[in-house]
Design a protein around this motif. Structure first.
Motif, PDB file in Angstrom:
ATOM      1  N   ALA A   1     -13.646   7.620   2.743  1.00  0.00           N
ATOM      2  CA  ALA A   1     -12.817   6.425   2.897  1.00  0.00           C
ATOM      3  C   ALA A   1     -13.479   5.414   3.822  1.00  0.00           C
TER       4      ALA A   1
ATOM      5  N   GLU B   1     -19.508   7.196  -0.543  1.00  0.00           N
ATOM      6  CA  GLU B   1     -18.144   6.830  -0.920  1.00  0.00           C
ATOM      7  C   GLU B   1     -17.469   7.907  -1.760  1.00  0.00           C
TER       8      GLU B   1
ATOM      9  N   LYS C   1     -12.337  10.727  -4.938  1.00  0.00           N
ATOM     10  CA  LYS C   1     -11.468   9.910  -4.097  1.00  0.00           C
ATOM     11  C   LYS C   1     -10.022  10.401  -4.121  1.00  0.00           C
TER      12      LYS C   1
ATOM     13  N   GLN D   1      -7.035   0.997   5.061  1.00  0.00           N
ATOM     14  CA  GLN D   1      -6.095   1.450   4.042  1.00  0.00           C
ATOM     15  C   GLN D   1      -5.484   2.778   4.478  1.00  0.00           C
TER      16      GLN D   1
ATOM     17  N   ASN E   1       0.833  -1.202   0.000  1.00  0.00           N
ATOM     18  CA  ASN E   1       0.000   0.000   0.000  1.00  0.00           C
ATOM     19  C   ASN E   1       0.866   1.250   0.000  1.00  0.00           C
TER      20      ASN E   1
ATOM     21  N   TRP F   1      -8.334  10.972  -1.679  1.00  0.00           N
ATOM     22  CA  TRP F   1      -7.644  10.396  -0.528  1.00  0.00           C
ATOM     23  C   TRP F   1      -7.056   9.023  -0.818  1.00  0.00           C
ATOM     24  N   LYS F   2      -7.301   8.482  -2.005  1.00  0.00           N
ATOM     25  CA  LYS F   2      -6.871   7.119  -2.310  1.00  0.00           C
ATOM     26  C   LYS F   2      -5.371   6.957  -2.115  1.00  0.00           C
TER      27      LYS F   2
ATOM     28  N   PHE G   1      -3.946   6.479   3.696  1.00  0.00           N
ATOM     29  CA  PHE G   1      -4.165   7.515   2.701  1.00  0.00           C
ATOM     30  C   PHE G   1      -2.866   7.801   1.951  1.00  0.00           C
ATOM     31  N   ASN G   2      -2.998   8.404   0.779  1.00  0.00           N
ATOM     32  CA  ASN G   2      -1.794   8.758   0.026  1.00  0.00           C
ATOM     33  C   ASN G   2      -1.098   9.984   0.612  1.00  0.00           C
TER      34      ASN G   2
END
Length: 417
Positions: A262, A389, A393, A247, A32, A395-396, A249-250
């Motif tokens: 998220a 959702e 996104k 998960q 990840n 925040w992926k 966050f980036n």
């Protein structure tokens, strides 16, 4: 007899299957947020790359060897895993999926069958039908089947059958104790103090001594290495461990809206997993995490467990509960790095206790969730989702080297010319 099957270099094998030009090259798959090496081709192993190596620490080595790097493509890996499991199910009356790339098969008492030929057929047919190379280990217990699998890899073979005492004795004699299934770091340190370095050394210990130092789990392993089955293959999901989706966050997230999206996605993922195993959840745990390794930031690790008023696996219901719970634990001013959802109190869908005084319409929720599953199965995961959702996104997690979703997205399907 039991069989243990796993995919060789699973994630790399899935990437190579759809890009044959990668064969013979140094290939790695990252975790990840492209953080660590979690899968390596044989060529990557040959140049000294280790599991868990941080990408930034081996970046120079990867560049020097013209390595091909991939971000984790879980949609692709999960689909290929399902294809392998479906193939394996043809060769057993009971299959236990142990992880995304490995499974145990119950072979029963099949003395009339030539096990060598039977296992060779399994290996050959899985390669033919899925394109994935597997290794198969067979033994009279699950621990010996797992040991046979690892020993087979060390020998450079596709399979190994331990069906006689002499074969078992020969393999365990030099098999490193740290590679035995169930021997973690804590047990390894205790066994080292006792002078145990191989599986044979471990077998020579007295059962009472093993139980004293390694509890009942160690005693069961000891018995299994002597060919006495103590573990069983389960044909139903293990509901005691719960189901979790999380998960990183980036980048750090401070706004509630982004974190809500998220959390809603994780709630939806948990709901799908529940429906896949025909289960429902009675409790949900929602949590947030800051980066514990960044000492310059204030730390905050809040969590909350919510008891569901009516056991459910509905995407809409689980999402609503999780988002509300998140709002109760979120605090502004912190740099959050991760959020997650865990479902516990899992029961079979057919054993839900109804409430005479509740007007909750479970059938309506089931129909709606089933419709979402059908549409997503046909048009790709995420084609239809709840509004919570989000869409962009932002925040992926970081996935700079993501390959195509060859088997789950119509836009990425391989075209034959």
């Amino acid at each position: 007899m039991f069989a243990h099957v796993d995919i060789n270099n699973c994630y790399v094998s899935c990437e190579t299957l759809f890009n044959p030009s990668l064969r013979g090259k140094v290939v790695v798959v990252l975790s990840n947020n492209d953080g660590c090496v979690i899968a390596r081709s044989n060529e990557a192993k040959a140049i000294g790359l280790k599991m868990g190596d941080a990408e930034f620490l081996v970046r120079k080595t990867l560049k020097e060897h013209d390595a091909v790097i991939f971000s984790s493509n879980y949609a692709l890996y999960a689909d290929m895993s399902a294809r392998m499991m479906n193939n394996l199910a043809r060769y057993t009356y009971m299959l236990m999926v142990y992880s995304i790339d490995e499974a145990f098969l119950a072979l029963g008492n099949i003395k009339a069958i030539d096990l060598e030929k039977h296992v060779a057929t399994i290996s050959r047919n899985v390669m033919r039908d899925t394109g994935l190379s597997i290794t198969v280990g067979v033994g009279p217990t699950m621990a010996l089947a797992k040991l046979a699998n690892k020993a087979s890899k060390k020998m450079g073979r596709n399979f190994l059958v331990l069906d006689t005492e002499s074969k078992i004795d020969e393999v365990v004699r030099t098999f490193p104790i740290e590679d035995v299934w169930g021997v973690g770091r804590q047990y390894y340190e205790k066994l080292t103090e006792l002078g145990v370095t191989t599986a044979e050394d471990f077998r020579r210990l007295k059962p009472d001594l093993v139980r004293q130092h390694m509890t009942v789990q160690g005693w069961r392993l000891h018995q299994e290495l002597w060919g006495k089955p103590c573990n069983v293959i389960k044909d139903v999901a293990d509901r005691s461990k719960g189901i979790e989706s999380s998960q990183s966050f980036n980048t750090y997230q401070t706004e509630l809206g982004q974190i809500e999206e998220a959390t809603a996605m994780h709630a939806a993922t948990v709901a799908v997993k529940l429906r896949q195993q025909k289960s429902m959840a009675m409790a949900l745990t929602i949590y947030l995490r800051t980066n514990k390794h960044n000492v310059t930031h204030d730390q905050h690790y809040p969590s909350i467990t919510v008891k569901v008023s009516f056991a459910t696996n509905s995407t809409q219901e689980l999402t609503r509960i999780c988002v509300q719970a998140l709002r109760a634990i979120y605090q502004p001013g912190y740099n959050y790095l991760k959020t997650g959802v865990r479902a516990t109190g899992i029961i079979p869908a057919g054993e839900v206790q109804y409430n005479l005084f509740s007007n909750y319409d479970n059938s309506k929720q089931q129909a709606l969730s089933g419709l979402m599953d059908d549409i997503n199965a046909r048009y790709g995961r995420g084609a239809l989702r709840v509004a919570a959702e989000g869409y962009a996104k932002t925040w992926k997690m970081k996935q700079e080297f993501l390959s195509k979703q060859y088997t789950t997205n119509w836009r990425d399907i391989v075209v034959a010319k």
